[in-house]
Design a protein around this motif. Structure first.
Motif, mmCIF file in Angstrom:
data_model
loop_
_atom_site.group_PDB
_atom_site.id
_atom_site.type_symbol
_atom_site.label_atom_id
_atom_site.label_comp_id
_atom_site.label_asym_id
_atom_site.label_seq_id
_atom_site.Cartn_x
_atom_site.Cartn_y
_atom_site.Cartn_z
ATOM 1 N N UNK A 98 79.493 42.057 37.965
ATOM 2 C CA UNK A 98 78.086 42.271 37.652
ATOM 3 C C UNK A 98 77.290 40.994 37.872
ATOM 4 N N UNK A 99 77.789 39.871 37.388
ATOM 5 C CA UNK A 99 77.024 38.628 37.442
ATOM 6 C C UNK A 99 76.999 38.005 38.829
ATOM 7 N N UNK A 100 77.953 38.372 39.674
ATOM 8 C CA UNK A 100 77.877 37.962 41.071
ATOM 9 C C UNK A 100 76.646 38.580 41.725
ATOM 10 N N UNK A 101 76.387 39.834 41.403
ATOM 11 C CA UNK A 101 75.296 40.563 42.031
ATOM 12 C C UNK A 101 73.960 40.394 41.312
ATOM 13 N N UNK A 102 74.006 39.990 40.046
ATOM 14 C CA UNK A 102 72.783 39.815 39.254
ATOM 15 C C UNK A 102 72.660 38.343 38.889
ATOM 16 N N UNK A 103 71.932 37.592 39.706
ATOM 17 C CA UNK A 103 71.756 36.169 39.459
ATOM 18 C C UNK A 103 70.758 35.928 38.348
ATOM 19 N N UNK A 104 70.872 34.782 37.695
ATOM 20 C CA UNK A 104 69.952 34.475 36.593
ATOM 21 C C UNK A 104 69.568 33.002 36.622
ATOM 22 N N UNK A 105 68.271 32.749 36.438
ATOM 23 C CA UNK A 105 67.727 31.397 36.341
ATOM 24 C C UNK A 105 67.136 31.250 34.945
ATOM 25 N N UNK A 106 67.581 30.223 34.231
ATOM 26 C CA UNK A 106 67.218 30.042 32.833
ATOM 27 C C UNK A 106 66.070 29.040 32.689
ATOM 28 N N UNK A 107 65.597 28.885 31.454
ATOM 29 C CA UNK A 107 64.570 27.876 31.185
ATOM 30 C C UNK A 107 65.098 26.480 31.477
ATOM 31 N N UNK A 108 66.335 26.212 31.063
ATOM 32 C CA UNK A 108 66.983 24.936 31.363
ATOM 33 C C UNK A 108 67.774 25.075 32.663
ATOM 34 N N UNK A 109 68.034 23.968 33.310
ATOM 35 C CA UNK A 109 68.545 24.015 34.685
ATOM 36 C C UNK A 109 70.059 24.158 34.745
ATOM 37 N N UNK A 110 70.753 23.597 33.752
ATOM 38 C CA UNK A 110 72.210 23.741 33.647
ATOM 39 C C UNK A 110 72.936 23.274 34.904
ATOM 40 N N UNK A 111 72.492 22.162 35.476
ATOM 41 C CA UNK A 111 73.182 21.577 36.621
ATOM 42 C C UNK A 111 74.252 20.610 36.124
ATOM 43 N N UNK A 112 75.336 20.483 36.873
ATOM 44 C CA UNK A 112 76.368 19.508 36.526
ATOM 45 C C UNK A 112 75.855 18.116 36.887
ATOM 46 N N UNK A 113 75.681 17.229 35.906
ATOM 47 C CA UNK A 113 75.060 15.932 36.200
ATOM 48 C C UNK A 113 75.930 15.014 37.046
ATOM 49 N N UNK A 114 77.272 15.230 37.025
ATOM 50 C CA UNK A 114 78.169 14.349 37.760
ATOM 51 C C UNK A 114 78.385 14.796 39.206
ATOM 52 N N UNK A 115 77.769 15.925 39.588
ATOM 53 C CA UNK A 115 77.875 16.428 40.951
ATOM 54 C C UNK A 115 76.541 16.267 41.671
ATOM 55 N N UNK A 116 76.600 16.060 42.977
ATOM 56 C CA UNK A 116 75.366 16.004 43.748
ATOM 57 C C UNK A 116 74.736 17.395 43.806
ATOM 58 N N UNK A 117 73.508 17.439 44.277
ATOM 59 C CA UNK A 117 72.825 18.724 44.444
ATOM 60 C C UNK A 117 73.651 19.646 45.325
ATOM 61 N N UNK A 118 74.129 19.134 46.455
ATOM 62 C CA UNK A 118 74.907 19.963 47.371
ATOM 63 C C UNK A 118 76.196 20.444 46.711
ATOM 64 N N UNK A 119 76.860 19.579 45.966
ATOM 65 C CA UNK A 119 78.091 19.975 45.282
ATOM 66 C C UNK A 119 77.828 21.034 44.222
ATOM 67 N N UNK A 120 76.689 20.943 43.526
ATOM 68 C CA UNK A 120 76.327 21.968 42.550
ATOM 69 C C UNK A 120 76.166 23.332 43.207
ATOM 70 N N UNK A 121 75.652 23.346 44.433
ATOM 71 C CA UNK A 121 75.420 24.612 45.134
ATOM 72 C C UNK A 121 76.687 25.164 45.772
ATOM 73 N N UNK A 122 77.557 24.279 46.218
ATOM 74 C CA UNK A 122 78.788 24.713 46.882
ATOM 75 C C UNK A 122 79.783 25.297 45.887
#
Length: 262
Positions: A98-122
């Motif tokens: 279900x969550x693969x097909x239903x993406x969600x963007x939250x108020x907070x960004x929840x990015x991994x701070x120790x990974x680069x932007x590209x690594x967060x997306x990959x």
């Protein structure tokens, strides 16, 4: 770690989104004695951009979280992407599908701070879908360009503004190739001057035909971009319709009062 996709049955992942893409009937949700949703019913067609507006505490975010089962519910029927979603516990395979097909963007960004932007997306398509690294990088670069951050792939989240972080979070969700995107007040944590850049990305997504449900306090966005608007009040959808009707000819006193205060 073996990719999650290895354990998913093909029938769990919708390849062609059905129409309607979402159907909700008489949804009830409580936290103890506090009844948050009191019988919510609506239908979302593929390609709809649905803005969800209303006063704080009226059930908007709870409703959104029920749609991808971050929250369960006690009563009602929910059908997402052609599958019945029970209110009680779901097996983790079905939740993942279900969550693969239903993406969600939250108020907070929840990015991994120790990974680069590209690594967060990959990371999500690599770990969850089991896609080859080159394909994951290709997706990530494409969506970074889509959100206007093609030159920031090597940056770390701490080097970005709040608006840039939220655009990265949107790109991360897009890397999973979802059929529908849920946005839970995606600009509420941003400084006012950064709101516009995030809303512009969402406008562009709407123009591509992405099905979107957006909890928002940005009335201009809701009026100009939405195909439909839901006005929540006291745990119910008090009014729903096209933006011109909702904003130009509201029927209820509560909606008229709400709009005057925006």
């Amino acid at each position: 770690m073996a990719p999650i996709a290895k354990f998913l049955e093909p029938s769990m992942i919708a390849t062609v989104p059905p129409d309607p893409i979402l159907q909700c009937t008489d949804l009830h949700k409580s936290y103890g004695s506090l009844q948050v949703l009191k019988g919510v019913s609506t239908t979302v067609q593929a390609g709809d951009v649905v803005s969800i507006i209303g006063p704080s505490g009226c059930g908007k975010s709870t409703f959104l979280r029920c749609l991808n089962r971050l929250e369960g519910f006690e009563q009602g029927q929910l059908r997402v992407l052609g599958r019945d979603i029970a209110g009680g516990p779901l097996g983790w395979r079905h939740l993942r599908a279900l969550r693969i097909q239903v993406g969600m963007v939250f108020q907070q960004f929840n990015l991994f701070p120790h990974l680069t932007v590209l690594e967060n997306l990959v990371l999500p398509p690599r770990q969850v879908l089991g896609l080859p690294l080159d394909q994951c990088r290709e997706r990530a670069l494409h969506h970074l360009e889509q959100v206007g951050l093609a030159q920031r792939g090597d940056a770390y989240p701490g080097q970005l503004s709040g608006g840039q972080k939220q655009r990265v979070a949107i790109a991360r969700s897009l890397c999973m190739n979802p059929a529908v995107m849920l946005f839970d007040e995606p600009t509420s944590a941003l400084d006012p001057e950064l709101v516009g850049e995030v809303l512009q990305v969402m406008r562009l997504l709407a123009e591509t035909g992405m099905t979107m449900l957006v909890v928002t306090h940005e009335m201009r966005f809701a009026r100009e971009v939405s195909s439909r608007v839901l006005f929540f009040n006291n745990g119910l959808i008090e009014e729903q319709g096209d933006p011109e009707t909702i904003f130009g000819n509201p029927r209820s006193d509560r909606l008229r009062t709400f709009l005057r205060r925006q």
